[in-house]
Structures are given as structure tokens and as C-alpha cells.
Design a protein around this motif. Structure first.
Motif, short mmCIF file in Angstrom:
data_model
loop_
_atom_site.label_atom_id
_atom_site.label_comp_id
_atom_site.label_asym_id
_atom_site.label_seq_id
_atom_site.Cartn_x
_atom_site.Cartn_y
_atom_site.Cartn_z
N SER A 93 0.81 -1.22 0.00
CA SER A 93 0.00 0.00 0.00
C SER A 93 0.85 1.27 0.00
N LYS A 94 2.16 1.12 0.24
CA LYS A 94 3.07 2.26 0.25
C LYS A 94 4.21 2.00 -0.72
N ALA B 18 -4.92 19.37 3.21
CA ALA B 18 -5.32 18.00 3.52
C ALA B 18 -4.99 17.05 2.37
N GLU B 19 -5.02 17.55 1.13
CA GLU B 19 -4.71 16.70 -0.02
C GLU B 19 -3.26 16.24 -0.04
N ASP B 20 -2.40 16.97 0.61
CA ASP B 20 -0.99 16.60 0.63
C ASP B 20 -0.73 15.30 1.39
N PHE B 21 -1.70 14.85 2.17
CA PHE B 21 -1.53 13.62 2.96
C PHE B 21 -1.99 12.38 2.20
N ASP B 22 -2.45 12.55 0.96
CA ASP B 22 -2.92 11.42 0.15
C ASP B 22 -1.71 10.71 -0.47
N GLN B 23 -1.35 9.57 0.08
CA GLN B 23 -0.17 8.85 -0.40
C GLN B 23 -0.40 8.18 -1.76
N ASN B 24 -1.67 7.95 -2.10
CA ASN B 24 -1.96 7.30 -3.39
C ASN B 24 -1.60 8.21 -4.57
N SER B 25 -1.66 9.51 -4.35
CA SER B 25 -1.33 10.44 -5.43
C SER B 25 0.11 10.95 -5.33
N TYR B 26 0.84 10.44 -4.35
CA TYR B 26 2.22 10.88 -4.16
C TYR B 26 3.12 10.27 -5.23
#
Length: 474
Positions: free
Chosen positions: A140-141, A208-216
Motif C-alpha cells: 500500500s506504500k 489535507a490533499e498533501d496527505f494522500d499517499q496514493n497520489s504521491y
């Protein structure tokens, strides 16, 4: 006439033989029947009786510390190529470099790669790094894979000796090395050959969007090709001070509201360090901000970090709340205790009357469950005074005990209560005193150092309401 009297003994003998035959043939059946009835009786008794569940005392904190995924914010800059050319790297990925240190060189032609073999020790280190990453890999990461790739490539180049500049020209701060233009840092920092778009973000500008790891997404800047002027070449972190921002629920925020500092365990390497803590609001939601002034070099390649806040610091013996009972005791000042010289045990001298009506002193070996300091009494020499908590079965209210040193009498009658549990190590319920340090809805943490108390691995009654003291359980 027949003689009937002579036939009587023969009939009697035959009757006895028949009885023996019957008994002999059925003795096994009789024993089996008795055992069968006993088993049925035991089964009925077991099914109809109440079952006492035991609990083995363990040690540790009240509950596990909560884990969070934090966003790392630090002071960093993406550095761009000042000219075109082929890149030759000098600084190792994730290493700290001093001001004026050589980071990379640019040449008009590609520098041929030297054939270099890694030694057995270097190969062993690389295998160890790969094994550690494989064991801790979380699908997941997946973005962590890019960080590991960059780190691994940097290590390989370091072991091969490719990234070590040689010659006096670098040491003398000369901007050229052979046919290369050398790029050097203007200040101390940690070198990364990647960028992820968070370099310009600050604590005040994140959303808050900066914490979305799926879009990182992280971009690897290392290349063996040609770069153009203005292309990103490396990132430098220029300050050891950094912040970790963690999302909080309302319940977590309320629990941490009074904290100004917190100890953090980094799950990546199980290292711990303390940081200043505060609560901030981002897009209407609560977030925790942890500020550190060291340790960044270990996590420079990680934008997101899994951590554990070490908030449950109270440790001791863990027991269920359902095991706790309250028991009343007689309280007797320690000055009225005496020691039996023959048996070397502490007890009390009780004033009795013998059959002739004369007063005699009888030693009573009373069970003492606690010895607590009596802060209301101070001895002349400054020593503390104590109160003994004595089992009520040892005395009756109104009994008199006498002090061996002063001959003063004390009338037994004052009582107080202690919290405890029923220990069943010996098969019957024995009261053991406890001192509660912390508790939640289900369990309590009690002290390990309580006199006449519990020890690790003791077995206690899980539901104290089902038994009484001295009940035989097995």
C-alpha cells in the motif's frame, strides 16, 4: 426310609457354589458399573457447578501506543543544472555534505565507466539492505520503493568508488576537474537525487490533499544521459530542524491537547526521540505537529513516516478490572507489634484471661496484608511510623494488645480497606493487595513493588464476584 439329614450338607454346598459362580462371573461388571456411575455423577457435578476462570498476570503498559503516518516538512531546495552536459556524481545519496563540497560534474562528452568489482563485504551490505527492505515492504506504500532504489544506487556507487572525487583541484575549490565543470554547494546540507513537489511546502502552506499517499509521486533525478540547462539535478536539505505533521481524530486531539512534548518511535528503524508537540488545524481538521532539531539524516529520503507516539508510559502488572475486590482489615500501629524470637515472625501480644481468671499475654501470629506509613504520627527521632493491616479473623473487635516496649494497650477496632485480587496459585483463593497505577475500561496497571502483592505469572481469579476468600477451587 431315606435319610434326609444326610442330604442337607450336599444341598448347602451346592447353593454356595452357585453363589460363587454368580459373583465370579459378574465381579467385572460390578466394578465397571460402579466406575460408570461415578463418572456420571462427576459429569453432572461439573456441568451444574460454576466454573472459575483464571487469569495469568502479565507485565507491560495498559495498552499499545497509537500509530500514525506523518508528513515530513523540512527546509530544502531543488538545485538545477547551470549548463548542459553529461553528469558525473560525486556526493552520495542521503549523505551530509559541507559547504563548497562537490556534488556533481558536467562534461561535454560522456565519461567512460570504469570496470569496478565490488568486494564481498560490500555485496554483503547490499544484500542485507535489500533483505531488510523486502521484509518491511508494504504494497500500500509502494512509493517507498523509489526512495529505496535511490538509496541503493547511491550505496553501490559509493562502494564502487565512482562518487569520490580525487585530485587537488577539488580540495582547492577549483570549479573545474579535468574536462568537467564541478558544481558545489554554497552551504551545508543533506543531498538527495530526487524530488517530489513538496520541496517548497511549509507547515503553513500544506493542505489535507498533501496527505494522500496514493497520489504521491517521487521523481528520480539521477541519470546517465545528458541534462540541459535548468534541469533539476539534486535536492539539498539545508536545516537539521524539521517537522512531522500527523492527522488526528477528535478523540486523539482531545487526548493529546495538554501535551507540549512527546516521544516518538519511528517504525522504520525502531529509533526513538523526543520533539515539541502542538495541535494545528488544516482545512477544518485537527493535526499534530511534532518539531525535531535532530535525526533528519536518517529519514531524509522519506516524505511519509510511520510512527508511534509513546504516550502510554505507565508500566507494571496488567490485570482485569473484574478481578479487583475490596477487603476490610483491622488497622494496628506498628509500635504494638512484636517478634517471636523462636520462630522469627512478626505478630502481636494479645491480653487474655486464663481459666483461673488471671491475665496472660498470648502471641498471635496475625496475617499482615500491608504496611503503610502513618503520616499523622511522627516519632521523636524523626523515623516514620507505620500502620499494619491485619486480617479480621485474627482478632475480635474489643481485643486488647500490649506493646512489649512501653506496656501500652491498644484496643482493636479501627478498620480500613485495601484493594486486591484473589491469587489461586495454591488451588485456593488468597487475597493479595494491589496498588493501581493506571486503568481503562477493562484493565488496570498495578505496581510490581507492592509488599504482600502480586508477581508476574501469578494466577488470579478473573471474576472475583464468583469466589470468596479461602474457597478451594481445585
Amino acid at each position: 426310609m431315606p435319610d434326609n439329614n444326610k442330604k442337607e450338607p450336599g444341598k448347602m454346598a451346592g447353593f454356595l457354589v452357585q453363589i460363587k459362580k454368580v459373583l465370579g462371573l459378574n465381579i467385572g461388571t460390578m466394578i465397571f458399573s460402579v466406575l460408570f456411575l461415578y463418572m456420571i455423577f462427576s459429569a453432572i457435578l461439573y456441568l451444574t457447578s460454576s466454573h472459575i476462570e483464571s487469569y495469568q498476570v502479565t507485565s507491560g503498559p495498559l495498552s499499545r501506543n497509537e500509530t500514525y503516518t506523518g508528513l515530513s516538512i523540512r527546509e530544502e531546495t531543488v538545485c538545477k543544472a547551470e549548463s548542459s552536459g553529461y553528469v558525473n556524481y560525486y556526493a552520495r545519496e542521503g549523505s551530509k555534505i559541507n559547504a563548497n563540497g562537490a556534488v556533481y560534474g558536467l562534461s561535454a562528452t560522456k565519461i567512460p565507466e570504469a570496470e569496478t568489482n565490488l568486494g564481498a563485504e560490500d555485496l554483503s551490505k547490499i544484500r542485507s539492505d535489500m533483505l531488510s527492505f523486502s521484509k518491511g515492504f508494504n504494497p500500500s506504500k509502494f512509493n517507498n520503493t523509489y526512495s529505496f532504489k535511490n538509496q541503493l544506487e547511491g550505496n553501490i556507487l559509493q562502494y564502487a568508488g565512482v562518487m569520490t572525487a580525487s585530485g587537488d583541484s577539488v580540495q582547492a575549490n577549483v570549479v573545474t576537474l579535468g574536462n568537467q565543470n564541478i558544481s558545489r554547494t554554497s552551504e551545508d546540507g543533506i543531498i538527495l537525487y530526487s524530488r517530489d513537489g513538496y520541496e517548497e511546502k511549509t507547515v503553513d502552506s500544506i493542505t489535507a490533499e498533501d496527505f494522500d499517499q496514493n497520489s504521491y509521486h517521487e521523481t528520480d533525478l539521477k541519470t546517465d544521459g545528458q541534462v540541459k540547462t535548468g534541469d533539476s539535478v539534486y535536492t539539498i536539505i539545508t536545516d537539521e530542524r524539521w517537522s512531522l505533521i500527523i492527522p488526528l481524530s477528535d478523540k486523539q486531539a482531545a487526548k493529546l491537547a495538554d501535551r507540549t512534548a512527546v516521544r516518538v518511535k519511528f517504525l522504520k528503524d525502531d529509533m526513538t526521540q523526543s520533539g515539541d508537540f502542538s495541535i494545528m488545524e488544516i482545512d477544518g481538521s485537527k493535526y499534530g505537529k511534532i518539531d525535531f532539531n535532530r535525526g533528519l539524516i536518517r529519514y531524509a529520503a522519506d516524505r511519509f513516516l510511520d510512527i508511534e507516539l509513546v504516550t502510554n508510559t505507565v508500566s507494571g502488572l496488567k490485570i482485569p478490572l473484574s478481578s479487583i475486590v475490596t477487603k476490610e482489615f483491622y488497622t494496628i500501629p506498628s509500635g504494638y507489634s512484636t517478634v517471636n524470637e523462636e520462630r522469627q515472625i512478626t505478630g502481636f501480644m494479645k491480653v487474655d484471661t486464663n481459666k483461673d481468671g488471671d491475665k496472660v499475654n498470648t502471641f498471635v501470629n496475625a496475617t499482615i496484608y500491608a504496611k503503610l506509613e502513618d503520616k499523622t504520627v511522627q516519632k521523636a527521632n524523626g523515623d516514620p511510623s507505620y500502620i499494619y493491616f491485619v486480617d479480621k479473623s485474627s482478632f475480635k473487635e474489643g481485643d486488647a494488645i500490649i506493646s512489649q516496649s512501653s506496656n501500652e494497650k491498644y484496643i482493636v477496632g479501627e478498620t480500613d480497606s485495601l484493594e486486591g485480587v484473589y491469587c489461586i496459585n495454591q488451588g485456593y483463593a488468597v487475597f493479595r493487595r494491589i496498588e493501581i497505577l493506571d486503568q481503562n475500561e477493562e484493565y488496570a496497571i498495578v505496581s510490581r513493588d507492592t509488599s504482600y502483592g502480586l508477581s508476574r505469572y501469578d494466577h488470579i481469579v478473573k471474576d472475583a464476584s464468583q469466589v470468596k476468600e479461602q474457597d478451594i477451587l481445585y
